[in-house]
Design a protein around this motif. Structure first.
Motif, PDB file in Angstrom:
ATOM      1  N   ILE A 214       0.838  -1.200   0.000  1.00 22.62           N
ATOM      2  CA  ILE A 214       0.000   0.000   0.000  1.00 22.62           C
ATOM      3  C   ILE A 214       0.871   1.248   0.000  1.00 22.62           C
ATOM      4  N   LYS A 215       1.922   1.248   0.815  1.00 20.50           N
ATOM      5  CA  LYS A 215       2.839   2.391   0.859  1.00 20.50           C
ATOM      6  C   LYS A 215       3.502   2.611  -0.499  1.00 20.50           C
ATOM      7  N   GLU A 216       3.957   1.529  -1.123  1.00 24.14           N
ATOM      8  CA  GLU A 216       4.604   1.655  -2.430  1.00 24.14           C
ATOM      9  C   GLU A 216       3.641   2.205  -3.477  1.00 24.14           C
ATOM     10  N   MET A 217       2.407   1.734  -3.454  1.00 21.88           N
ATOM     11  CA  MET A 217       1.411   2.232  -4.400  1.00 21.88           C
ATOM     12  C   MET A 217       1.107   3.699  -4.139  1.00 21.88           C
ATOM     13  N   THR A 218       1.051   4.081  -2.874  1.00 20.22           N
ATOM     14  CA  THR A 218       0.808   5.483  -2.527  1.00 20.22           C
ATOM     15  C   THR A 218       1.927   6.371  -3.055  1.00 20.22           C
ATOM     16  N   VAL A 219       3.167   5.959  -2.856  1.00 20.38           N
ATOM     17  CA  VAL A 219       4.306   6.731  -3.370  1.00 20.38           C
ATOM     18  C   VAL A 219       4.245   6.813  -4.890  1.00 20.38           C
ATOM     19  N   ASP A 220       3.919   5.701  -5.548  1.00 21.80           N
ATOM     20  CA  ASP A 220       3.840   5.703  -7.008  1.00 21.80           C
ATOM     21  C   ASP A 220       2.768   6.659  -7.519  1.00 21.80           C
ATOM     22  N   THR A 221       1.582   6.605  -6.925  1.00 21.40           N
ATOM     23  CA  THR A 221       0.502   7.478  -7.395  1.00 21.40           C
ATOM     24  C   THR A 221       0.815   8.936  -7.097  1.00 21.40           C
ATOM     25  N   PHE A 222       1.417   9.209  -5.947  1.00 22.71           N
ATOM     26  CA  PHE A 222       1.797  10.575  -5.612  1.00 22.71           C
ATOM     27  C   PHE A 222       2.868  11.088  -6.570  1.00 22.71           C
ATOM     28  N   THR A 223       3.795  10.220  -6.951  1.00 24.52           N
ATOM     29  CA  THR A 223       4.854  10.610  -7.886  1.00 24.52           C
ATOM     30  C   THR A 223       4.259  10.997  -9.232  1.00 24.52           C
ATOM     31  N   VAL A 224       3.326  10.215  -9.733  1.00 26.15           N
ATOM     32  CA  VAL A 224       2.682  10.522 -11.011  1.00 26.15           C
ATOM     33  C   VAL A 224       1.987  11.877 -10.937  1.00 26.15           C
ATOM     34  N   LEU A 225       1.228  12.103  -9.880  1.00 27.15           N
ATOM     35  CA  LEU A 225       0.519  13.372  -9.708  1.00 27.15           C
ATOM     36  C   LEU A 225       1.493  14.544  -9.601  1.00 27.15           C
ATOM     37  N   SER A 226       2.558  14.374  -8.850  1.00 29.22           N
ATOM     38  CA  SER A 226       3.549  15.433  -8.672  1.00 29.22           C
ATOM     39  C   SER A 226       4.249  15.779  -9.981  1.00 29.22           C
ATOM     40  N   VAL A 227       4.693  14.759 -10.707  1.00 23.48           N
ATOM     41  CA  VAL A 227       5.405  15.009 -11.964  1.00 23.48           C
ATOM     42  C   VAL A 227       4.475  15.658 -12.983  1.00 23.48           C
ATOM     43  N   ALA A 228       3.237  15.210 -13.045  1.00 24.38           N
ATOM     44  CA  ALA A 228       2.274  15.838 -13.958  1.00 24.38           C
ATOM     45  C   ALA A 228       2.083  17.305 -13.612  1.00 24.38           C
TER      46      ALA A 228
END
Length: 127
Positions: free
Chosen positions: A58-72
């Motif tokens: 869950i933590k890894e998925m949270t970091v991944d989704t946050f990274t996508v949102l941040s980079v966008a």
């Protein structure tokens, strides 16, 4: 009657879990599991190690989704290019690893940002 059947099924599941913990890690492992559940208030049919494995995903998925949102956002709103976005991702991953390794806490980040930038942040809790 249905509630009694659910209760009995829960007890049987608990006994099965306790047996598997004792077989795998001995009485000490079961005692550690009981301490963990008493401290955290987590009552589930999964053992601590299974919960840790699930929460890591869950933590890894949270970091991944946050990274996508941040980079966008950095790309769309602030014209960051590939190089700056990659630098951001690398630095954020390093900070995430520090969190996971308990080298720093969320509160450390929050306090530092407020002290250095005057921006007050908070993490909403689901208590």
């Amino acid at each position: 009657m249905a509630k009694m059947n659910e209760y009995m099924a829960g007890r049987e599941d608990g006994l099965q879990l306790a047996l598997s913990i004792v077989k795998e890690r001995g009485i000490e492992g079961l005692e550690e599991e009981i301490r963990f559940r008493n401290i955290t208030g987590v009552h589930t049919m999964y053992a601590k190690k299974d919960l840790e494995k699930a929460t890591m995903r869950i933590k890894e998925m949270t970091v991944d989704t946050f990274t996508v949102l941040s980079v966008a956002t950095l790309r769309d709103e602030f014209d960051f290019g590939k190089k700056r976005c990659k630098r951001f991702i690398d630095r954020m991953n390093l900070k995430a690893e520090c969190l996971l390794a308990d080298m720093v806490t969320w509160q450390d980040f929050i306090d530092n940002i407020e002290e250095e930038m005057g921006i007050k942040l908070q993490i909403r809790r689901n208590d």
